[in-house]
Design a protein around this motif. Structure first.
Motif, PDB file in Angstrom:
ATOM      1  N   ILE A  78       0.839  -1.323   0.186  1.00 47.16           N
ATOM      2  CA  ILE A  78       0.126   0.144  -0.007  1.00 47.16           C
ATOM      3  C   ILE A  78       0.713   1.399   0.026  1.00 47.16           C
ATOM      4  CG2 ILE A  78      -1.641   1.376   1.411  1.00 47.16           C
ATOM      5  CD1 ILE A  78      -3.023  -1.422   2.098  1.00 47.16           C
ATOM      6  N   LYS A  79       2.049   1.232   0.721  1.00 48.29           N
ATOM      7  CA  LYS A  79       2.832   2.398   0.783  1.00 48.29           C
ATOM      8  C   LYS A  79       3.316   2.602  -0.615  1.00 48.29           C
ATOM      9  CE  LYS A  79       6.724   4.006   3.325  1.00 48.29           C
ATOM     10  NZ  LYS A  79       7.955   3.536   4.390  1.00 48.29           N
ATOM     11  N   SER A  80       3.755   1.583  -1.256  1.00 45.05           N
ATOM     12  CA  SER A  80       4.561   1.689  -2.535  1.00 45.05           C
ATOM     13  C   SER A  80       3.534   2.207  -3.676  1.00 45.05           C
ATOM     14  CB  SER A  80       5.263   0.305  -2.920  1.00 45.05           C
ATOM     15  OG  SER A  80       4.214  -0.622  -3.175  1.00 45.05           O
ATOM     16  N   LEU A  81       2.232   1.544  -3.367  1.00 45.72           N
ATOM     17  CA  LEU A  81       1.150   2.155  -4.369  1.00 45.72           C
ATOM     18  C   LEU A  81       0.778   3.653  -4.003  1.00 45.72           C
ATOM     19  CD1 LEU A  81      -1.351  -0.962  -4.467  1.00 45.72           C
ATOM     20  CD2 LEU A  81       0.090  -0.034  -6.053  1.00 45.72           C
ATOM     21  N   LYS A  82       1.031   3.932  -2.998  1.00 43.57           N
ATOM     22  CA  LYS A  82       0.662   5.311  -2.584  1.00 43.57           C
ATOM     23  C   LYS A  82       1.629   6.336  -3.149  1.00 43.57           C
ATOM     24  CE  LYS A  82      -0.259   8.469   1.254  1.00 43.57           C
ATOM     25  NZ  LYS A  82      -0.247   8.474   2.887  1.00 43.57           N
ATOM     26  N   GLU A  83       2.958   5.762  -3.108  1.00 40.77           N
ATOM     27  CA  GLU A  83       4.033   6.743  -3.768  1.00 40.77           C
ATOM     28  C   GLU A  83       3.758   6.796  -5.098  1.00 40.77           C
ATOM     29  OE1 GLU A  83       7.312   4.687  -1.999  1.00 40.77           O
ATOM     30  OE2 GLU A  83       7.181   5.375  -0.209  1.00 40.77           O
ATOM     31  N   THR A  84       3.341   5.706  -5.800  1.00 41.37           N
ATOM     32  CA  THR A  84       3.198   5.514  -7.196  1.00 41.37           C
ATOM     33  C   THR A  84       2.173   6.566  -7.677  1.00 41.37           C
ATOM     34  OG1 THR A  84       4.143   3.326  -7.163  1.00 41.37           O
ATOM     35  CG2 THR A  84       2.915   3.979  -9.180  1.00 41.37           C
ATOM     36  N   VAL A  85       0.876   6.330  -6.891  1.00 37.07           N
ATOM     37  CA  VAL A  85      -0.122   7.296  -7.189  1.00 37.07           C
ATOM     38  C   VAL A  85       0.346   8.906  -7.069  1.00 37.07           C
ATOM     39  CG1 VAL A  85      -2.356   7.844  -6.471  1.00 37.07           C
ATOM     40  CG2 VAL A  85      -1.821   5.724  -6.877  1.00 37.07           C
ATOM     41  N   GLU A  86       1.050   9.164  -6.022  1.00 36.73           N
ATOM     42  CA  GLU A  86       1.351  10.446  -5.914  1.00 36.73           C
ATOM     43  C   GLU A  86       2.287  10.971  -6.886  1.00 36.73           C
ATOM     44  OE1 GLU A  86       3.142  10.360  -1.881  1.00 36.73           O
ATOM     45  OE2 GLU A  86       1.040  10.546  -1.116  1.00 36.73           O
ATOM     46  N   LYS A  87       3.315  10.198  -7.196  1.00 35.61           N
ATOM     47  CA  LYS A  87       4.104  10.449  -8.408  1.00 35.61           C
ATOM     48  C   LYS A  87       3.227  10.645  -9.795  1.00 35.61           C
ATOM     49  CE  LYS A  87       8.373   8.001  -6.754  1.00 35.61           C
ATOM     50  NZ  LYS A  87       9.099   7.081  -7.093  1.00 35.61           N
ATOM     51  N   ASN A  88       2.481   9.847  -9.982  1.00 37.33           N
ATOM     52  CA  ASN A  88       1.632   9.833 -11.498  1.00 37.33           C
ATOM     53  C   ASN A  88       0.539  11.220 -11.166  1.00 37.33           C
ATOM     54  OD1 ASN A  88       2.483   7.619 -12.161  1.00 37.33           O
ATOM     55  ND2 ASN A  88       0.861   6.114 -11.520  1.00 37.33           N
ATOM     56  N   GLN A  89       0.350  11.590 -10.075  1.00 35.82           N
ATOM     57  CA  GLN A  89      -0.532  12.796  -9.868  1.00 35.82           C
ATOM     58  C   GLN A  89       0.178  13.753 -10.185  1.00 35.82           C
ATOM     59  OE1 GLN A  89      -2.438  12.478  -5.932  1.00 35.82           O
ATOM     60  NE2 GLN A  89      -4.282  11.510  -6.850  1.00 35.82           N
ATOM     61  N   GLU A  90       1.389  13.682  -9.657  1.00 39.10           N
ATOM     62  CA  GLU A  90       2.360  15.090 -10.009  1.00 39.10           C
ATOM     63  C   GLU A  90       2.687  15.285 -11.520  1.00 39.10           C
ATOM     64  OE1 GLU A  90       5.675  14.402  -7.504  1.00 39.10           O
ATOM     65  OE2 GLU A  90       4.606  14.820  -5.703  1.00 39.10           O
ATOM     66  N   ALA A  91       2.887  14.002 -11.983  1.00 48.56           N
ATOM     67  CA  ALA A  91       3.128  13.885 -13.590  1.00 48.56           C
ATOM     68  C   ALA A  91       2.056  14.513 -14.450  1.00 48.56           C
ATOM     69  CB  ALA A  91       3.648  12.534 -14.019  1.00 48.56           C
ATOM     70  N   GLY A  93      -0.743  16.045 -13.428  1.00 45.17           N
ATOM     71  CA  GLY A  93      -1.369  17.587 -13.015  1.00 45.17           C
ATOM     72  C   GLY A  93      -1.169  18.274 -13.982  1.00 45.17           C
ATOM     73  N   PRO A  94       0.143  18.824 -14.635  1.00 42.99           N
ATOM     74  CA  PRO A  94      -0.095  19.971 -15.627  1.00 42.99           C
ATOM     75  C   PRO A  94      -0.845  19.736 -16.774  1.00 42.99           C
ATOM     76  CG  PRO A  94       2.286  19.425 -14.773  1.00 42.99           C
ATOM     77  CD  PRO A  94       1.287  18.442 -14.410  1.00 42.99           C
ATOM     78  N   ALA A  95      -0.798  18.432 -17.311  1.00 42.74           N
ATOM     79  CA  ALA A  95      -1.518  17.975 -18.268  1.00 42.74           C
ATOM     80  C   ALA A  95      -3.116  18.106 -18.145  1.00 42.74           C
ATOM     81  CB  ALA A  95      -1.513  16.442 -18.687  1.00 42.74           C
ATOM     82  N   LEU A  96      -3.562  17.891 -16.932  1.00 41.84           N
ATOM     83  CA  LEU A  96      -5.021  18.128 -16.693  1.00 41.84           C
ATOM     84  C   LEU A  96      -5.306  19.634 -16.541  1.00 41.84           C
ATOM     85  CD1 LEU A  96      -5.667  15.480 -13.379  1.00 41.84           C
ATOM     86  CD2 LEU A  96      -6.592  15.344 -15.985  1.00 41.84           C
ATOM     87  N   GLU A  97      -4.433  20.413 -15.976  1.00 40.67           N
ATOM     88  CA  GLU A  97      -4.678  21.867 -16.192  1.00 40.67           C
ATOM     89  C   GLU A  97      -4.657  22.382 -17.356  1.00 40.67           C
ATOM     90  OE1 GLU A  97      -5.470  23.708 -13.508  1.00 40.67           O
ATOM     91  OE2 GLU A  97      -5.206  22.102 -12.204  1.00 40.67           O
ATOM     92  N   GLU A  98      -4.068  21.799 -18.406  1.00 40.61           N
ATOM     93  CA  GLU A  98      -3.973  22.032 -19.851  1.00 40.61           C
ATOM     94  C   GLU A  98      -5.347  21.770 -20.419  1.00 40.61           C
ATOM     95  OE1 GLU A  98      -2.851  24.002 -23.377  1.00 40.61           O
ATOM     96  OE2 GLU A  98      -1.838  24.184 -21.368  1.00 40.61           O
ATOM     97  N   TRP A  99      -5.565  20.595 -19.999  1.00 35.01           N
ATOM     98  CA  TRP A  99      -7.149  20.165 -20.778  1.00 35.01           C
ATOM     99  C   TRP A  99      -8.214  21.193 -20.055  1.00 35.01           C
ATOM    100  CZ3 TRP A  99      -8.755  17.329 -24.434  1.00 35.01           C
ATOM    101  CH2 TRP A  99     -10.194  16.873 -24.406  1.00 35.01           C
ATOM    102  N   LYS A 100      -7.994  21.555 -18.694  1.00 33.73           N
ATOM    103  CA  LYS A 100      -9.243  22.182 -18.287  1.00 33.73           C
ATOM    104  C   LYS A 100      -9.202  23.489 -19.076  1.00 33.73           C
ATOM    105  CE  LYS A 100      -9.333  20.187 -13.611  1.00 33.73           C
ATOM    106  NZ  LYS A 100      -8.903  20.535 -12.301  1.00 33.73           N
ATOM    107  N   ARG A 101      -8.034  24.020 -19.325  1.00 30.89           N
ATOM    108  CA  ARG A 101      -7.994  25.431 -19.923  1.00 30.89           C
ATOM    109  C   ARG A 101      -8.526  25.152 -21.556  1.00 30.89           C
ATOM    110  NH1 ARG A 101      -4.542  28.094 -23.307  1.00 30.89           N
ATOM    111  NH2 ARG A 101      -3.114  26.711 -23.410  1.00 30.89           N
TER     112      ARG A 101
END
Length: 142
Positions: A78-91, A93-101
Motif C-alpha cells: 500500500i505504501k509503494s502504491l501510494k507513492e506511485t499514485v502521488e508520482k503519477n498525480q504530480e506527472a 497534474g500539468p496535463a489536466l490543468e492544460e485540458w481544463k484550460r
C-alpha cells in the motif's frame, strides 16, 4: 488355668477377626484400585485436553505469525502504491490543468460561434425584405 476349649475359642475369635480384617482389606484394595483406575482415566483425559490446548495454541501462534507477516507485506504494498499514485498525480497534474484550460477555451469559442450565427441569421431575416425587392428589380419581375 485355662482350658483347651477356652484357648480354641479364643483362637476361633482371633481367626474370625482376622478373616473379617482380611475381607475389609480386600474390599479396601478393590476400592483403592478402582479409585486408582478412575484417577488414571481422569488424568489421561486431562492430559489429552492439555495436549489439544497446546496444539491449538501453537496453531494460533503460527496463524498470528503468518497474519502479521501478511499484514506487514500488505502495508508495504500500500505504501509503494501510494507513492506511485502521488508520482503519477504530480506527472499528470500539468496535463489536466492544460485540458481544463482547453475545455474552457472551447466553451468560449462555441459561444462565439453561436452568437455569430444568431447575429447573421437576424441580419438575414431583417434584410430579407430589401433583398427580395432588389432581386425582383434586378430580374425585372413586378
Amino acid at each position: 488355668m485355662t482350658s483347651n476349649d477356652d484357648i480354641l475359642r479364643a483362637l476361633g475369635r482371633v481367626e474370625g477377626r482376622l478373616t473379617g480384617i482380611e475381607e475389609n482389606v480386600a474390599l479396601l484394595r478393590n476400592e483403592v484400585s478402582d479409585e486408582k483406575a478412575n484417577a488414571h482415566d481422569s488424568r489421561a483425559v486431562i492430559h489429552k485436553r492439555l495436549d489439544e490446548q497446546a496444539r491449538q495454541i501453537a496453531h494460533l501462534d503460527t496463524r498470528m505469525a503468518i497474519s502479521g507477516g501478511a499484514d506487514a507485506q500488505i502495508r508495504e504494498e500500500i505504501k509503494s502504491l501510494k507513492e506511485t499514485v502521488e508520482k503519477n498525480q504530480e506527472a499528470v497534474g500539468p496535463a489536466l490543468e492544460e485540458w481544463k484550460r482547453m475545455k474552457t477555451i472551447g466553451y468560449g469559442i462555441s459561444g462565439l460561434i453561436a452568437f455569430a450565427g444568431l447575429t447573421i441569421g437576424g441580419m438575414i431575416a431583417y434584410a430579407s425584405d430589401g433583398a427580395v425587392a432588389a432581386l425582383r428589380h434586378w430580374l425585372k419581375i413586378n
